[in-house]
Design an enzyme around this catalytic site. Structure first.
Site: not given
Ligand code: CTP
Length: 398
Positions: A210, A279, A342, A338, A324, A289
């Site tokens: 990401n 995730d 959590k 969240k 975050f 490869k």
């Protein structure tokens, strides 16, 4: 941390004395007052006049000068100081300080000062590694004195190895951190910060990842260390130089990050999970490869990764848990969910579509959201300012 601090800088005879001139200048720029005490040998490398001009104070060398600034100089200097710093510290002064020898002004001041003391050894590698020096350094540690590890590299004597005096900027940073661990508002706290994005390999050259740069997490780690916390930064790959005085553990995948976090969780007081955790991971990682085959689409099957923060929420006892949430829509609802899912103490939510917020920026636009539904909204701030504001808030939760 250095503003208004009174520092006696002991300078002993080694080629690195020239660095101490810059050190005095840097300490003064940070607001410290410095009085230099030189050994006779040190004066052969740099004159007392140089240190006098740069420190703005008379330099003390000998017990036997007719003209003293103080009446009983060694006691007065020892009493005046908030902190004693010896840089460079030769094997000789280390041996004297470790064995209570007081045969010149500096060694006498050291013996007379029941004050915090930092030694920065600098010498030839063999002298440093000699069991006598090592034993003396250990003795100093046992007395509660602080030893700054010397650097490695080419030495003035022509050899290469350990024994270099660290750069003045590094010594100042070390002293600042020492003072922060004694006086900072987060002293004594173990803080674990995760940062940057985790990566999941597809084949030996590609990964699923990401856009997280790590800037937010690194800023939190820096701010926490500057306030005296013992900081562990568990980071995915990032191009940023880690802040000083932070233990850095580099990881790549979500599983590696989870393992590193869980290993340290019990001893941690505060966890700040700024990392953008992947995730999903590839169901199968190709050993070679992956080659293009015809015009067919490439299908990757992804398995769900564990949620590290959720796991911590289940395990938590005394720890403050901060998450975050970088969102592109329904910021408040998603973040609030969240927190519940959590078992968090708070979440820092940011809409990464806003200008100046999110990945790769030096600024961020955040809201703090709490389990009781309270929301505090902030204007755009530097990531370091966000980090300090967050730490202020966490202090109220401890
Ligand atoms: N997090 C985590 N482990 C994961 C995913 C996320 O520890 N596998 C942590 C992140 O470090 C962050 C918080 O959970 O502090 C929220 O992460 P985010 O990616 O916003 O939320 P997710 O729970 O992954 O939900 P979604 O991606 O569906 O928005």
């Amino acid at each position: 941390m250095l503003r208004g601090k009174k520092i006696v800088l002991g300078v002993t005879g080694g080629i690195a004395v020239y660095k101490s001139v810059d050190l005095v200048s840097r300490l003064r720029k940070q607001g410290a007052e410095v009085r230099v005490v030189m050994s006779e040998a040190a004066t052969k490398f740099v004159t007392p006049l140089t240190f006098q001009e740069i420190s703005g104070n008379a330099v003390a060398v000998s017990m036997w000068n007719e003209k003293h600034e103080f009446r009983v100089e060694h006691i007065a200097l020892a009493e005046w100081a908030d902190l004693l710093l010896v840089a460079p510290a030769t094997a000789n002064i280390i041996a004297k300080a470790a064995n209570g020898i007081a045969d010149n002004l500096l060694s006498t001041v050291l013996l007379a000062a029941p004050k915090p003391m930092i030694f920065c050894p600098a010498m030839n590698t063999n002298m440093l590694l000699h069991p006598a020096t090592q034993e003396n350094l250990n003795k100093l540690r046992k007395f509660g004195y602080i030893i700054m590890e010397p650097g490695s590299g080419p030495l003035a004597c022509g050899t290469t190895g350990a024994g270099r005096l660290p750069e003045p900027a590094e010594i100042v940073e070390f002293v600042r951190y020492y003072l922060a661990t004694q006086e900072g508002d987060l002293r004594g706290k173990n803080i674990l910060v995760t940062a940057a994005g985790t990566r999941e390999p597809i084949d030996p050259v590609r990964f699923v990842g990401n856009r997280s740069s790590g800037k937010m997490g690194y800023a939190v780690a820096q701010a926490a260390a500057e306030r005296g916390a013992k900081v562990t930064l568990i980071s995915g790959p990032s191009a940023i130089t880690p802040p000083p005085n932070v233990e850095v553990i580099n990881v790549e995948t979500t599983f590696e990050m989870m393992e590193a976090v869980l290993q340290r969780f019990t001893d941690t007081d505060i966890v700040i999970k700024a990392a953008a955790v992947a995730d999903y991971r590839c169901h199968e990682i190709a050993k070679q490869k992956i080659k293009k085959t015809g015009d067919d689409a490439l299908v990757l099957v992804l398995d769900k990764n564990p949620d590290i923060l959720k796991r911590l929420g289940e395990l938590k006892t005394k720890q403050v848990l901060v998450g975050f949430a970088a969102e592109t829509q329904n910021l408040l609802e998603n973040a609030a969910q969240k927190i519940k899912k959590k078992n968090l103490d708070m979440i820092v939510a940011n809409d990464v579509t806003l200008p100046g917020a999110g990945f790769n920026y030096d600024t961020n636009v955040v809201k703090f959201i709490f389990p009781d539904g309270k929301i505090t909204t902030f204007e755009k701030m530097s990531k370091l300012a966000v980090a300090n504001t967050l730490l202020d808030e966490i202090k109220t939760l401890i």
